[in-house]
Design an enzyme around this catalytic site. Structure first.
Site, PDB file in Angstrom:
ATOM      1  N   GLN A 168      45.785 -49.548  78.961  1.00 13.27           N
ATOM      2  CA  GLN A 168      46.030 -49.838  77.548  1.00 13.27           C
ATOM      3  C   GLN A 168      46.333 -48.574  76.748  1.00 13.27           C
ATOM      4  O   GLN A 168      47.307 -48.522  75.998  1.00 13.27           O
ATOM      5  CB  GLN A 168      44.807 -50.547  76.953  1.00 13.27           C
ATOM      6  CG  GLN A 168      44.595 -51.956  77.468  1.00 13.27           C
ATOM      7  CD  GLN A 168      43.578 -52.707  76.632  1.00 13.27           C
ATOM      8  OE1 GLN A 168      43.906 -53.324  75.635  1.00 13.27           O
ATOM      9  NE2 GLN A 168      42.324 -52.645  77.041  1.00 13.27           N
TER      10      GLN A 168
ATOM     11  N   ALA B 147      40.725 -45.021  84.748  1.00 15.45           N
ATOM     12  CA  ALA B 147      39.301 -45.375  84.850  1.00 15.45           C
ATOM     13  C   ALA B 147      39.123 -46.693  85.575  1.00 15.45           C
ATOM     14  O   ALA B 147      40.034 -47.527  85.618  1.00 15.45           O
ATOM     15  CB  ALA B 147      38.665 -45.471  83.462  1.00 15.45           C
TER      16      ALA B 147
ATOM     17  N   THR C 101      33.189 -43.930  77.075  1.00 15.37           N
ATOM     18  CA  THR C 101      32.805 -45.240  76.578  1.00 15.37           C
ATOM     19  C   THR C 101      31.445 -45.264  75.892  1.00 15.37           C
ATOM     20  O   THR C 101      30.592 -44.400  76.148  1.00 15.37           O
ATOM     21  CB  THR C 101      32.775 -46.238  77.760  1.00 15.37           C
ATOM     22  OG1 THR C 101      32.266 -47.505  77.326  1.00 15.37           O
ATOM     23  CG2 THR C 101      31.854 -45.738  78.861  1.00 15.37           C
ATOM     24  N   ASP C 102      31.243 -46.271  75.053  1.00 12.24           N
ATOM     25  CA  ASP C 102      29.938 -46.494  74.421  1.00 12.24           C
ATOM     26  C   ASP C 102      28.891 -46.920  75.443  1.00 12.24           C
ATOM     27  O   ASP C 102      27.684 -46.867  75.162  1.00 12.24           O
ATOM     28  CB  ASP C 102      30.056 -47.585  73.352  1.00 12.24           C
ATOM     29  CG  ASP C 102      30.437 -48.926  73.934  1.00 12.24           C
ATOM     30  OD1 ASP C 102      29.566 -49.814  74.010  1.00 12.24           O
ATOM     31  OD2 ASP C 102      31.604 -49.114  74.331  1.00 12.24           O
TER      32      ASP C 102
ATOM     33  N   TYR D 216      28.802 -49.209  85.514  1.00 15.07           N
ATOM     34  CA  TYR D 216      29.963 -48.712  84.782  1.00 15.07           C
ATOM     35  C   TYR D 216      29.578 -47.555  83.868  1.00 15.07           C
ATOM     36  O   TYR D 216      30.190 -46.483  83.903  1.00 15.07           O
ATOM     37  CB  TYR D 216      30.599 -49.847  83.974  1.00 15.07           C
ATOM     38  CG  TYR D 216      31.660 -49.382  83.003  1.00 15.07           C
ATOM     39  CD1 TYR D 216      32.851 -48.819  83.450  1.00 15.07           C
ATOM     40  CD2 TYR D 216      31.470 -49.491  81.623  1.00 15.07           C
ATOM     41  CE1 TYR D 216      33.823 -48.384  82.557  1.00 15.07           C
ATOM     42  CE2 TYR D 216      32.435 -49.064  80.723  1.00 15.07           C
ATOM     43  CZ  TYR D 216      33.604 -48.512  81.197  1.00 15.07           C
ATOM     44  OH  TYR D 216      34.557 -48.076  80.311  1.00 15.07           O
TER      45      TYR D 216
ATOM     46  N   LYS E  74      30.627 -43.555  84.233  1.00 20.94           N
ATOM     47  CA  LYS E  74      31.372 -42.875  83.169  1.00 20.94           C
ATOM     48  C   LYS E  74      30.606 -41.657  82.655  1.00 20.94           C
ATOM     49  O   LYS E  74      31.210 -40.631  82.321  1.00 20.94           O
ATOM     50  CB  LYS E  74      31.661 -43.846  82.024  1.00 20.94           C
ATOM     51  CG  LYS E  74      32.671 -44.936  82.365  1.00 20.94           C
ATOM     52  CD  LYS E  74      34.066 -44.381  82.627  1.00 20.94           C
ATOM     53  CE  LYS E  74      34.718 -43.866  81.356  1.00 20.94           C
ATOM     54  NZ  LYS E  74      36.114 -43.387  81.621  1.00 20.94           N
TER      55      LYS E  74
ATOM     56  N   TRP F   4      35.382 -51.357  72.717  1.00 23.86           N
ATOM     57  CA  TRP F   4      36.059 -52.610  72.362  1.00 23.86           C
ATOM     58  C   TRP F   4      37.571 -52.420  72.215  1.00 23.86           C
ATOM     59  O   TRP F   4      38.173 -52.784  71.206  1.00 23.86           O
ATOM     60  CB  TRP F   4      35.465 -53.190  71.086  1.00 23.86           C
ATOM     61  CG  TRP F   4      34.047 -53.680  71.190  1.00 23.86           C
ATOM     62  CD1 TRP F   4      33.112 -53.298  72.119  1.00 23.86           C
ATOM     63  CD2 TRP F   4      33.403 -54.640  70.339  1.00 23.86           C
ATOM     64  NE1 TRP F   4      31.926 -53.958  71.896  1.00 23.86           N
ATOM     65  CE2 TRP F   4      32.064 -54.786  70.803  1.00 23.86           C
ATOM     66  CE3 TRP F   4      33.806 -55.365  69.238  1.00 23.86           C
ATOM     67  CZ2 TRP F   4      31.147 -55.645  70.200  1.00 23.86           C
ATOM     68  CZ3 TRP F   4      32.896 -56.209  68.633  1.00 23.86           C
ATOM     69  CH2 TRP F   4      31.588 -56.363  69.115  1.00 23.86           C
TER      70      TRP F   4
END
Length: 291
Positions: free
Chosen positions: A12, A60, A101-102, A125, A129, A150
């Site tokens: 993305q 990723a 990432t969060d 995950y 990360k 998100w």
């Protein structure tokens, strides 16, 4: 002209980066078929030959639930891969920008997470990360790690497209209402990374390390879905809103635990690079491109 290497160019964010940088820099954009980032030999060969000024890692393993099963693969792509890229970047003096990432947080805090908050991932995950973050920081001096959450965009699979697909088959859709975060447009993530590069290109030296970038306002998945369908009705993609049923996380069981709080505090990136939060409400108005 600056040389920029993008890995994961078909994801993305990688897709947006490739589109936005094409023709503006000397660009080498590679997907997972062109470069397996877990293969150290191949990584060093490409980086040594191309000698990028900037390496942007958008590659990723992002299948959160499947990571609980494919543990070795998740760690190989999310830890070993960034480590290889970081070592190679350092060897040619490149600046490395890496997306995280969060999920590195436990997700139970009452306030949005800042870069200084304790990292405590719950699932494979998030753990993989986090190890990738550590590797980038350890092996490449000039590094910028961008944590986001998100993610959605016109390219690839995401929540917006899933909601629109479900609306074609169902009159009632159940949506989790007790998980909160900031939806983040992939194009805005790409622009944030480009703004970081432009800041450095202007002769500035940033504070190397971790930055948070996500969308505002913060909402629940239920509220996000509601906005998506309202935009779809306004754009005449749907005749009427589907019936949305709010449910709890306990009612929507998954292999991996989702954080109840994915909200990220984005003040640091705004102060350092003058990058505002992603305006996801503005992007949702372009809902026809997701249909």
């Amino acid at each position: 002209m600056k040389r920029v290497l993008i890995t994961g160019c078909n994801g993305q964010v990688g897709f947006c980066l490739t589109e936005m940088l094409a023709g503006k820099v000397e660009l080498l954009a590679l997907d997972r078929h062109a470069l397996d980032i877990t293969n150290k030999k191949d990584v060093f060969e490409i980086v040594t030959e191309f000698k990028p000024d900037y390496l942007l890692n958008a590659a990723a393993y992002t299948a959160v639930d499947q990571a609980e099963i494919d543990v070795d693969l998740a760690f190989s792509i999310n830890h070993k891969g960034p480590m290889n890229l970081a070592e190679a970047s350092e060897s040619v003096g490149a600046t490395m920008l890496h997306i995280s990432t969060d999920y590195v947080f436990k997700g139970d805090a009452l306030e949005p997470y800042s870069e200084k908050d304790k990292v405590e991932p719950k699932g494979v995950y998030g753990k993989s990360k986090l190890e990738g973050e550590k590797a980038v920081a350890e092996y490449c001096e000039k590094h910028l790690i961008l944590r986001t959450a998100w993610v959605f965009g016109g390219h690839g699979n995401n929540f917006v497209k899933t909601m629109l697909r479900l609306s074609r088959d169902r009159n009632e859709i159940s949506i989790v209402s007790d998980q909160f975060g900031g939806p983040t447009y992939a194009g805005d993530i790409a622009q944030a990374l480009i703004s970081m590069i432009e800041y450095i290109d202007a002769g500035n030296t940033p504070e190397w390390g971790v930055y948070h970038f996500s969308g505002e306002p913060y909402v629940s998945w239920f509220e996000f879905a509601n906005s998506i369908f309202k935009s779809a009705v306004d754009a005449k993609l749907l005749d009427k809103m589907p019936v949305l049923k709010p449910i709890s996380s306990a009612e929507f069981l998954t292999k991996a635990d989702r954080p109840s709080n994915s909200r990220l505090n984005c003040q640091k990136i705004h102060k350092q690079f003058n990058v505002p939060p992603s305006d996801w409400l503005l992007e949702i108005k372009n809902i026809k491109s997701y249909w």
